[in-house]
Structures are given as C-alpha cells and as structure tokens.
Design a protein around this motif. Structure first.
Motif, PDB file in Angstrom:
ATOM      1  N   GLY A   1       0.791  -1.221   0.000  1.00  0.00           N
ATOM      2  CA  GLY A   1       0.000   0.000   0.000  1.00  0.00           C
ATOM      3  C   GLY A   1       0.822   1.269   0.000  1.00  0.00           C
ATOM      4  O   GLY A   1       0.308   2.350  -0.287  1.00  0.00           O
ATOM      5  N   GLU A   2       2.128   1.145   0.340  1.00  0.00           N
ATOM      6  CA  GLU A   2       3.013   2.307   0.337  1.00  0.00           C
ATOM      7  C   GLU A   2       3.523   2.566  -1.079  1.00  0.00           C
ATOM      8  O   GLU A   2       3.565   1.676  -1.919  1.00  0.00           O
ATOM      9  CB  GLU A   2       4.198   2.085   1.282  1.00  0.00           C
ATOM     10  CG  GLU A   2       3.813   1.953   2.738  1.00  0.00           C
ATOM     11  CD  GLU A   2       3.335   3.265   3.339  1.00  0.00           C
ATOM     12  OE1 GLU A   2       3.877   4.324   2.970  1.00  0.00           O
ATOM     13  OE2 GLU A   2       2.405   3.228   4.170  1.00  0.00           O
ATOM     14  N   ARG A   3       3.947   3.834  -1.322  1.00  0.00           N
ATOM     15  CA  ARG A   3       4.395   4.205  -2.663  1.00  0.00           C
ATOM     16  C   ARG A   3       5.880   4.563  -2.708  1.00  0.00           C
ATOM     17  O   ARG A   3       6.345   5.188  -3.652  1.00  0.00           O
ATOM     18  CB  ARG A   3       3.575   5.384  -3.187  1.00  0.00           C
ATOM     19  CG  ARG A   3       2.077   5.107  -3.222  1.00  0.00           C
ATOM     20  CD  ARG A   3       1.315   6.144  -4.008  1.00  0.00           C
ATOM     21  NE  ARG A   3       1.478   7.490  -3.486  1.00  0.00           N
ATOM     22  CZ  ARG A   3       0.790   8.537  -3.913  1.00  0.00           C
ATOM     23  NH1 ARG A   3      -0.115   8.364  -4.886  1.00  0.00           N
ATOM     24  NH2 ARG A   3       0.973   9.735  -3.400  1.00  0.00           N
ATOM     25  N   GLY A   4       6.627   4.125  -1.703  1.00  0.00           N
ATOM     26  CA  GLY A   4       8.045   4.416  -1.701  1.00  0.00           C
ATOM     27  C   GLY A   4       8.662   4.197  -0.339  1.00  0.00           C
ATOM     28  O   GLY A   4       8.020   3.701   0.594  1.00  0.00           O
ATOM     29  N   LEU A   5       9.967   4.550  -0.227  1.00  0.00           N
ATOM     30  CA  LEU A   5      10.723   4.372   0.999  1.00  0.00           C
ATOM     31  C   LEU A   5      11.397   5.675   1.403  1.00  0.00           C
ATOM     32  O   LEU A   5      11.824   6.456   0.549  1.00  0.00           O
ATOM     33  CB  LEU A   5      11.828   3.325   0.785  1.00  0.00           C
ATOM     34  CG  LEU A   5      11.478   1.842   0.874  1.00  0.00           C
ATOM     35  CD1 LEU A   5      12.692   1.028   0.435  1.00  0.00           C
ATOM     36  CD2 LEU A   5      11.069   1.455   2.278  1.00  0.00           C
ATOM     37  N   ARG A   6      11.526   5.896   2.699  1.00  0.00           N
ATOM     38  CA  ARG A   6      12.361   6.992   3.169  1.00  0.00           C
ATOM     39  C   ARG A   6      13.818   6.605   2.958  1.00  0.00           C
ATOM     40  O   ARG A   6      14.173   5.417   2.994  1.00  0.00           O
ATOM     41  CB  ARG A   6      12.105   7.254   4.662  1.00  0.00           C
ATOM     42  CG  ARG A   6      10.708   7.787   4.969  1.00  0.00           C
ATOM     43  CD  ARG A   6      10.554   8.059   6.451  1.00  0.00           C
ATOM     44  NE  ARG A   6      10.741   6.840   7.243  1.00  0.00           N
ATOM     45  CZ  ARG A   6      10.710   6.796   8.567  1.00  0.00           C
ATOM     46  NH1 ARG A   6      10.518   7.915   9.252  1.00  0.00           N
ATOM     47  NH2 ARG A   6      10.891   5.660   9.202  1.00  0.00           N
ATOM     48  N   GLN A   7      14.675   7.605   2.753  1.00  0.00           N
ATOM     49  CA  GLN A   7      16.093   7.333   2.513  1.00  0.00           C
ATOM     50  C   GLN A   7      16.715   6.555   3.674  1.00  0.00           C
ATOM     51  O   GLN A   7      17.525   5.650   3.452  1.00  0.00           O
ATOM     52  CB  GLN A   7      16.837   8.647   2.307  1.00  0.00           C
ATOM     53  CG  GLN A   7      16.590   9.293   0.953  1.00  0.00           C
ATOM     54  CD  GLN A   7      17.363   8.618  -0.159  1.00  0.00           C
ATOM     55  OE1 GLN A   7      18.582   8.562  -0.131  1.00  0.00           O
ATOM     56  NE2 GLN A   7      16.652   8.088  -1.135  1.00  0.00           N
TER      57      GLN A   7
END
Length: 323
Positions: A39-45
């Motif tokens: 459900g997430e659209r990316g990652l934190r660095q």
C-alpha cells in the motif's frame, strides 16, 4: 588468470553487486529489491539505507571465489555532477572504500546514471555508439533525456529534456498501487496491460501526452488515469493507456530533440525502459526518424551494478596501458 572488477550500486530500490572479467564476461550480477510495505508508494532514505546495509553482505557472500579483484567501482551520486547527492549511495561507497583498503586495490567513484548508461551499452550490444549520442533514463527516480559524450572512463551527460513533475516510474507505481498492486508496480501493470487487445479499446478512452517544449508532465497523465478508473474503465485498459502515454510522450520529445541536437543514436536505460509495451510503441513511433534505437534486456535496463563493474574494468585496462 584474468583480472576482475567488482561493481557496487545502492540505488533507491535495489542493492546490486556485479563482477566482470577482462573479456567483459559477466561472472556475477545480482540484486535484491528493497522491501516496501503493501500500500506504500516508496521508501524513506533512512529505511532504504538500512536495507542496503543488510543486503550487501548477503550479495558478497555469493561472489565466486578463487580469482583476484583488481578494482572496485561504485556509485557515489545519482548524476555525474558534483552537487548531486542522495544518502542511499553512502552504503555502497562505504563498503567499496573499505574493501579497496583491505584488498589494496584501486577504486573508482562514478554516478548511478553513468552506471545505467554503461550497462545499457553492454546489454544492447551497442559498443560502436558515436562519440555523442542521446540516452533515455526513465525510472522511478529519474525521467531525463540526455546528450551523452563519451570520456575515457564514464560519460559527460547534459540534460536536454526532463519531467517537470512526476517521473515515469512514479506514474506507473502510483496507478499500480491505486489498482491494488504491490510497489514497485511495473511488472504487475505490464501484466494487466498484456491482457488487453489494443484495437478493442474505445477511442474515447485515452490518456494524452502533456508537453512543455521538449520537456514533459506526467502528473496530468496520473489525473487522467484516475478519472478513467473512477468512470469504471477496465483496469487492464487503463494500465495499457498509461504505458502507451509514456511511450508517446517519450517519442514526441525524442523527435523534437533530434532537430536540435547532433545525435544519430538513442540508448534506452532505466527500469521503465525494460517494459516491452513501451519499447514496442517507441520503436513504432520512431521507425521513420532515421535514428538507431538501442534497447537493453531487462537485467541491464533495471537497476544493477553491471555498468559499474564494466567501468571499473575500463579503468583497470587504461591504467595498465599507461604504464
């Protein structure tokens, strides 16, 4: 025994390691996709960096043994510019510098973009590219068309067209996640699109290209795709229309740039350019342009460390010749 070059790349969504010999035989080329919660659209660095640190020892553990590594090449920054920076690349840089020190071998810092270009040249078999050519880098983190000039090692890259908002990979991932696909959604969206017969699509169902000179906008295409989904249009059709819109946008930009810049060949790299539907439409759109188009297989188009391993070997050979 032939010398080896080790390549390391720690991009936004893949940890990669590759090993190549002096004859450009790819001895090892593996990557681990970073995990993104459903459900997430990316990652934190910070999260991506942690995963890279976890993955790198696993990839190194599988490296073939018994042959000497002479040089280690790693991605230090996203683009070949001094002010280009992204924290995720520190994982690969730290490991590469540590290994080079322990093994007492040469090290070479390049950019992630140069890595993509070198890998795409290798994968597409386009070794005889002109000294200046165009390169497409379409991924989740980048959507640029570059005028590329070869250097002895690596490339000078001038951005001649780029997205003004979303990257092409972001468009694909956002619509894919909206449909319930896992991130990254490229393969799932392509699978949905492949279930559709393009000729059967209602001519009123369309996602148009939005240009700004030779630059482009993908946020408008996201809005158009969302509108079609809300109207009840089949998800497979929307998936196909999204991919078609990206291909049409890219083709229009290349066609316009051809009139302004001195290139006869176009090299395609980045995860988005591993999509077979996009490749097919771009080739159709540009078939009368007179341009030579070089597409790379998926393993060398997506994020990988093969380009770094190859540039490391280029560097090793140049040092040996200069002695």
């Amino acid at each position: 025994m032939s010398a080896l070059s080790l390549g390391i790349d720690t991009s936004n969504y893949t940890t990669s390691v590759a090993l190549v010999d002096e004859n450009e035989n790819m001895i090892y080329n593996k990557g681990i996709l970073l995990e993104v919660k459903s459900g997430e659209r990316g990652l934190r660095q910070s999260d991506a960096l942690f995963q890279h640190i976890h993955h790198l020892p696993m990839l190194l553990a599988d490296l073939p043994r018994g042959r000497e590594i002479e040089v280690i090449c790693y991605s230090k920054r996203p683009r070949p510019l001094l002010d280009s920076y992204m924290p995720v690349f520190r994982a690969g840089e730290s490991l590469a510098c540590s290994l080079a020190g322990v093994l007492a071998v040469k090290q070479l810092a390049v950019s992630h973009q140069e890595n993509h270009i070198r890998a795409a040249i290798y994968g597409s078999g386009s070794k005889k590219l002109e000294a200046t050519f165009a390169a497409v880098h379409f991924s989740g983190g980048t959507s640029e068309i570059l005028l590329v000039k070869k250097k002895e090692i690596g490339y000078d890259c001038e951005i001649i067209a780029q997205t003004r908002d979303l990257n092409a990979g972001q468009l694909i991932d956002r619509i894919g996640v909206l449909m319930g696909c896992d991130f990254p959604a490229g393969k799932a969206l392509e699978a949905l699109a492949n279930q559709v017969v393009p000729e059967s699509i209602d001519r009123n169902d369309v996602i148009s290209a939005t240009m700004d000179g030779m630059d482009f906008h993908f946020s408008g295409q996201e809005n158009q795709a969302q509108k079609l989904l809300r109207a009840g249009v089949d998800e497979g059709i929307v998936a196909y229309l999204v991919l078609k819109a990206i291909a049409k946008t890219l083709s229009k930009s290349i066609g316009g740039l051809q009139k302004k810049h001195p290139f006869q060949s176009v090299l395609f790299s980045g995860g988005v350019m591993s999509n077979q539907i996009i490749k097919k439409i771009v080739a159709q759109e540009l078939q009368t342009s007179g341009l030579s188009l070089y597409f790379s297989p998926g393993e060398y188009a997506r994020d990988n460390a093969a380009g770094n391993a190859l540039m490391g070997m280029d560097y090793f050979k140049s040092m040996r010749c200069s002695r």
